[in-house]
Design a protein around this motif. Sequence first.
Motif, PDB file in Angstrom:
ATOM      1  N   ILE A   1      50.550  49.208  58.644  1.00 28.87           N
ATOM      2  CA  ILE A   1      50.329  49.797  57.204  1.00 28.87           C
ATOM      3  C   ILE A   1      49.000  49.858  56.426  1.00 28.87           C
ATOM      4  O   ILE A   1      47.990  48.376  56.589  1.00 28.87           O
ATOM      5  CB  ILE A   1      51.183  48.744  56.060  1.00 28.87           C
ATOM      6  CG1 ILE A   1      52.366  49.082  56.498  1.00 28.87           C
ATOM      7  CG2 ILE A   1      51.241  49.271  54.874  1.00 28.87           C
ATOM      8  CD1 ILE A   1      53.419  49.982  56.604  1.00 28.87           C
ATOM      9  N   GLY A   2      48.459  50.590  56.162  1.00 28.83           N
ATOM     10  CA  GLY A   2      47.383  50.569  55.257  1.00 28.83           C
ATOM     11  C   GLY A   2      46.391  50.666  55.798  1.00 28.83           C
ATOM     12  O   GLY A   2      45.627  50.814  57.100  1.00 28.83           O
ATOM     13  N   SER A   3      45.090  49.964  55.456  1.00 26.41           N
ATOM     14  CA  SER A   3      43.586  49.577  56.388  1.00 26.41           C
ATOM     15  C   SER A   3      43.545  49.335  57.690  1.00 26.41           C
ATOM     16  O   SER A   3      44.386  47.737  57.552  1.00 26.41           O
ATOM     17  CB  SER A   3      42.649  49.456  55.618  1.00 26.41           C
ATOM     18  OG  SER A   3      42.581  48.323  54.966  1.00 26.41           O
ATOM     19  N   PRO A   4      42.885  48.784  58.514  1.00 27.60           N
ATOM     20  CA  PRO A   4      42.862  47.736  59.687  1.00 27.60           C
ATOM     21  C   PRO A   4      42.638  46.904  59.234  1.00 27.60           C
ATOM     22  O   PRO A   4      41.790  46.939  58.367  1.00 27.60           O
ATOM     23  CB  PRO A   4      41.390  48.483  60.441  1.00 27.60           C
ATOM     24  CG  PRO A   4      41.209  50.102  60.657  1.00 27.60           C
ATOM     25  CD  PRO A   4      41.994  49.929  58.824  1.00 27.60           C
ATOM     26  N   GLY A   5      43.143  45.625  59.301  1.00 26.03           N
ATOM     27  CA  GLY A   5      43.039  44.066  59.148  1.00 26.03           C
ATOM     28  C   GLY A   5      44.266  44.236  57.598  1.00 26.03           C
ATOM     29  O   GLY A   5      44.830  42.734  57.479  1.00 26.03           O
ATOM     30  N   VAL A   6      45.053  44.994  57.639  1.00 23.33           N
ATOM     31  CA  VAL A   6      45.784  45.353  56.325  1.00 23.33           C
ATOM     32  C   VAL A   6      46.814  43.585  57.249  1.00 23.33           C
ATOM     33  O   VAL A   6      47.721  42.755  56.963  1.00 23.33           O
ATOM     34  CB  VAL A   6      46.121  45.895  56.014  1.00 23.33           C
ATOM     35  CG1 VAL A   6      47.810  45.470  54.865  1.00 23.33           C
ATOM     36  CG2 VAL A   6      44.579  46.292  54.623  1.00 23.33           C
ATOM     37  N   LEU A   7      47.407  44.936  57.885  1.00 18.62           N
ATOM     38  CA  LEU A   7      48.762  43.660  58.658  1.00 18.62           C
ATOM     39  C   LEU A   7      48.164  42.777  59.279  1.00 18.62           C
ATOM     40  O   LEU A   7      49.171  41.351  59.332  1.00 18.62           O
ATOM     41  CB  LEU A   7      48.964  45.159  60.286  1.00 18.62           C
ATOM     42  CG  LEU A   7      50.225  44.304  61.639  1.00 18.62           C
ATOM     43  CD1 LEU A   7      51.759  44.158  59.691  1.00 18.62           C
ATOM     44  CD2 LEU A   7      49.965  45.131  62.292  1.00 18.62           C
ATOM     45  N   ALA A   8      46.471  41.667  59.982  1.00 13.14           N
ATOM     46  CA  ALA A   8      47.132  40.773  60.024  1.00 13.14           C
ATOM     47  C   ALA A   8      46.791  39.766  59.151  1.00 13.14           C
ATOM     48  O   ALA A   8      47.500  39.031  58.512  1.00 13.14           O
ATOM     49  CB  ALA A   8      46.075  40.914  61.112  1.00 13.14           C
ATOM     50  N   GLY A   9      46.872  40.125  57.997  1.00 13.05           N
ATOM     51  CA  GLY A   9      46.880  39.847  56.454  1.00 13.05           C
ATOM     52  C   GLY A   9      47.883  39.291  56.058  1.00 13.05           C
ATOM     53  O   GLY A   9      48.225  37.814  55.655  1.00 13.05           O
ATOM     54  N   GLN A  10      48.794  40.080  56.080  1.00  9.80           N
ATOM     55  CA  GLN A  10      50.341  40.263  55.937  1.00  9.80           C
ATOM     56  C   GLN A  10      51.028  38.813  57.115  1.00  9.80           C
ATOM     57  O   GLN A  10      51.287  38.275  56.382  1.00  9.80           O
ATOM     58  CB  GLN A  10      51.077  41.299  55.904  1.00  9.80           C
ATOM     59  CG  GLN A  10      52.242  41.361  56.057  1.00  9.80           C
ATOM     60  CD  GLN A  10      52.261  40.972  54.735  1.00  9.80           C
ATOM     61  OE1 GLN A  10      52.367  41.569  53.761  1.00  9.80           O
ATOM     62  NE2 GLN A  10      53.148  40.208  54.253  1.00  9.80           N
ATOM     63  N   LEU A  11      50.754  39.515  58.558  1.00 10.43           N
ATOM     64  CA  LEU A  11      51.234  38.577  59.073  1.00 10.43           C
ATOM     65  C   LEU A  11      50.832  37.114  59.206  1.00 10.43           C
ATOM     66  O   LEU A  11      51.268  35.473  59.224  1.00 10.43           O
ATOM     67  CB  LEU A  11      50.410  38.774  60.811  1.00 10.43           C
ATOM     68  CG  LEU A  11      51.754  40.380  61.000  1.00 10.43           C
ATOM     69  CD1 LEU A  11      50.951  40.188  62.198  1.00 10.43           C
ATOM     70  CD2 LEU A  11      53.238  39.979  60.806  1.00 10.43           C
ATOM     71  N   ASP A  12      49.809  36.371  58.770  1.00  9.45           N
ATOM     72  CA  ASP A  12      48.549  35.720  58.372  1.00  9.45           C
ATOM     73  C   ASP A  12      49.763  34.715  56.907  1.00  9.45           C
ATOM     74  O   ASP A  12      50.359  33.275  57.108  1.00  9.45           O
ATOM     75  CB  ASP A  12      47.087  35.045  57.769  1.00  9.45           C
ATOM     76  CG  ASP A  12      46.147  35.725  58.928  1.00  9.45           C
ATOM     77  OD1 ASP A  12      46.870  35.270  59.572  1.00  9.45           O
ATOM     78  OD2 ASP A  12      45.215  36.006  58.670  1.00  9.45           O
ATOM     79  N   TYR A  13      49.829  35.780  56.460  1.00  5.79           N
ATOM     80  CA  TYR A  13      50.437  35.059  54.992  1.00  5.79           C
ATOM     81  C   TYR A  13      52.432  34.328  55.082  1.00  5.79           C
ATOM     82  O   TYR A  13      52.916  34.234  55.252  1.00  5.79           O
ATOM     83  CB  TYR A  13      50.530  36.207  53.797  1.00  5.79           C
ATOM     84  CG  TYR A  13      51.964  35.802  52.174  1.00  5.79           C
ATOM     85  CD1 TYR A  13      51.342  34.948  51.826  1.00  5.79           C
ATOM     86  CD2 TYR A  13      52.524  37.056  52.160  1.00  5.79           C
ATOM     87  CE1 TYR A  13      51.706  35.232  51.071  1.00  5.79           C
ATOM     88  CE2 TYR A  13      53.441  35.891  51.543  1.00  5.79           C
ATOM     89  CZ  TYR A  13      53.142  35.339  50.975  1.00  5.79           C
ATOM     90  OH  TYR A  13      53.559  35.112  49.166  1.00  5.79           O
TER      91      TYR A  13
END
Length: 269
Positions: A160-172
């Motif tokens: 979802i969104g730009s690259p890295g957004v999913l990783a940030g979401q999973l971190d959260y």
Amino acid sequence: MREAAGLTATEASDRSKIPRTTLGKIETAETQKVQSGHLDRLVELYKAPYEEAEALRQLARDAGDKGWWWRYRDVFGHGALPDFETEASLIKTYEVATIPGLLQTPEYAAGIFQAGNLTASEHIDRQVEARMRRREILHRHERPPQLWAVIDEAALRRPIGSPGVLAGQLDYLARIGQNANIHIQVLPFSAGAYSGIGSPFTILEFPEPLDPTIVYTDTVTGGQFEEAPEDVEQYVVTFGHVQGTAASTVRSAQIIEGIREESTHGTDT
């Protein structure tokens, strides 16, 4: 109270000097507010006990207070989900395609809203702001609700969104899942078919015994509430099946971490 006082609606209207139509709307909850003067006359006419009369006066005062979501009624509409989330003691949510709204990061939420294409950037910002305000109930000091989220693995892998957004979401998700009032379970692909597959919904339970459990389902045009006991019971049973099929909270945390590492490596490459 009127019936207990042995009065007809016409008699109560005549003695209280409150129009018959107004009295009828008060009794059938068709009016959102009750004037203090009208309330004083009615509790006096019906000889209501002091404590009960004071409770009604406080209820009338509280009815005039608008929640924070009122400023976002252009986003949520009337009869909004945040109104019920704020009062709920237990929220059970099941999601298939996306992370539940109460657990989204601003970047992830923006990516979802941007997918609409027809939404102006300023409205997207407002939608994200409203969604972040919804999250605050999970961190309030007094009686934060228990949140039990069951998330299909598909939602954890969908970019979802730009690259890295999913990783940030999973971190959260990994961080917030450590809170005592937040429980996250993942439905892995290995579970195969299961009851309720493809039909996300949210169940809201309330601390007051007289407040019935309700169910919220998303629709293309907004959302819909289910209140009929037999319908609600079906959702409760389905959530139990979904929860029983999902991985434990401990195993789910490991799954989320594994997918996060995969998404991070994918971003690096």
